[in-house]
Design an enzyme around this catalytic site. Structure first.
Site, PDB file in Angstrom:
ATOM      1  N   SER A 246      80.665 -18.415  93.699  1.00  0.00           N
ATOM      2  CA  SER A 246      79.584 -18.025  92.800  1.00  0.00           C
ATOM      3  C   SER A 246      78.437 -17.419  93.609  1.00  0.00           C
ATOM      4  O   SER A 246      78.647 -16.457  94.356  1.00  0.00           O
ATOM      5  CB  SER A 246      79.151 -19.230  91.969  1.00  0.00           C
ATOM      6  OG  SER A 246      78.395 -18.842  90.855  1.00  0.00           O
TER       7      SER A 246
ATOM      8  N   GLU B 187      85.879 -15.370  82.656  1.00  0.00           N
ATOM      9  CA  GLU B 187      84.498 -15.665  83.019  1.00  0.00           C
ATOM     10  C   GLU B 187      83.650 -14.392  83.095  1.00  0.00           C
ATOM     11  O   GLU B 187      84.157 -13.287  83.308  1.00  0.00           O
ATOM     12  CB  GLU B 187      84.432 -16.445  84.327  1.00  0.00           C
ATOM     13  CG  GLU B 187      85.025 -15.767  85.541  1.00  0.00           C
ATOM     14  CD  GLU B 187      84.782 -16.605  86.783  1.00  0.00           C
ATOM     15  OE1 GLU B 187      83.606 -16.760  87.151  1.00  0.00           O
ATOM     16  OE2 GLU B 187      85.758 -17.110  87.367  1.00  0.00           O
TER      17      GLU B 187
ATOM     18  N   HIS C  55      85.219 -20.752  85.725  1.00  0.00           N
ATOM     19  CA  HIS C  55      84.395 -20.419  86.876  1.00  0.00           C
ATOM     20  C   HIS C  55      84.432 -21.539  87.918  1.00  0.00           C
ATOM     21  O   HIS C  55      84.038 -22.676  87.655  1.00  0.00           O
ATOM     22  CB  HIS C  55      82.959 -20.189  86.398  1.00  0.00           C
ATOM     23  CG  HIS C  55      82.006 -19.737  87.461  1.00  0.00           C
ATOM     24  ND1 HIS C  55      82.099 -18.513  88.074  1.00  0.00           N
ATOM     25  CD2 HIS C  55      80.920 -20.351  88.021  1.00  0.00           C
ATOM     26  CE1 HIS C  55      81.127 -18.381  88.940  1.00  0.00           C
ATOM     27  NE2 HIS C  55      80.399 -19.489  88.947  1.00  0.00           N
TER      28      HIS C  55
END
Length: 295
Positions: free
Chosen positions: A147, A236, A266
């Site tokens: 991320s 996502e 995610h």
């Protein structure tokens, strides 16, 4: 793999949807979100033989995680996610332990500085300092991140490209590589909240130009990337920019591969202790980072 639980897919998905989200832009104040995520991380046991050491490297505190007797090869450095505002080495201890077990390597998880207290370039400066020190100590390493930590890992690799501290390989889990856009909400994405992304991007970037490669590595010289693997979930909200990043890097001549995960959300790699499917993709990532053939 000792101590790993096997729960039904639907159960794990629901656990993530209900329990994880309050720590990711939920109603709690940001400091409470950080503590909440660390509390959640005390759940599943780490693999047998896990050793966790609190260390400071490159002037940055963090954890060094190993399982059993680590091999003498290059270690791994993993930069945690959390939109540059939450997350910590403690939250990622089990992911690091699983990577250590899979690869037989030491895994470093630095506690880089977070916004809003420490906006850009604090996180990048910390990541670069850690990687330089690890490279100096071991002669080389592989770098990964998820991320925001994935975007930070890409930015770090670009910053260090061409130097003795450049990573040998780069593994990115749903990396946030373009902070100039925040994707719209999607009911299919059970983790990422666009409003949280917008607020976190503003806190992290401050007055800096979001087109800077240190913030949005998609605008950097992607030909300078080391061999790179990108994982992203099919449903996502970051999928589009991950695919765009891979296309641009490939056109620039980088050795880069994309794996789209059809059922996982995610950074489902964090649930490797609960869901065999998540563990399997973590094995794929770990073997790539260690330069090992896939099973």
């Amino acid at each position: 793999m000792t101590g790993r639980r096997r729960l039904p897919y639907a159960v794990v998905r629901r656990i993530v949807q209900v329990l994880q989200r309050p720590g990711l832009g939920g109603p709690l104040p940001i400091r409470a979100q950080r503590k909440y995520l660390e509390l959640l991380a005390t759940g599943p046991p780490a693999p047998a033989g896990t050793r966790t050491e609190r260390i400071t490297i490159g002037g940055v505190p963090g954890l060094r995680v190993s399982v059993g007797t680590p091999a003498s090869g290059e270690p791994l450095v993993h930069l945690h996610g959390g939109a540059y505002t939450v997350g910590s080495p403690k939250v990622y201890r089990n992911l690091a332990a699983n990577l250590a077990e899979i690869t037989g390597r030491r895994v470093y998880v630095p506690g880089y500085r977070l916004a809003p207290e420490h906006p850009y370039p604090a996180a990048l400066d910390d990541a670069v300092a850690v990687c330089r020190q690890v490279a100096e100590r071991y002669g080389g390493y592989a770098l990964s991140g998820d991320s925001a930590g994935g975007g930070l890992a890409a930015a770090t690799a670009l910053r260090l490209a061409g130097s003795d501290a450049a990573p040998a390989r780069l593994g990115l889990i749903a990396p946030w590589v373009d902070l100039t856009v925040v994707p719209p909400a999607s009911k299919a994405d059970i983790v990422v909240r666009p409003a949280w992304g917008q607020a976190s991007a503003a806190a992290y970037c401050g007055t800096h130009d979001r087109f800077e490669p240190g913030i949005s590595p998609i605008f950097g010289d992607l030909s300078a990337l080391p061999p790179t693997l990108v994982h992203v979930g099919r449903d996502e909200v970051l999928r589009e920019q991950c695919e765009r990043f891979v296309r641009q890097a490939s056109r620039a001549g980088a050795d880069i591969r994309l794996t789209v995960l059809p059922r996982l959300w995610h950074v489902a790699h964090l649930q490797a202790d609960l869901l065999p499917e998540a563990y399997d993709v973590l094995v794929d990532l770990g073997r790539f980072l260690a330069g090992q053939p896939s099973p």
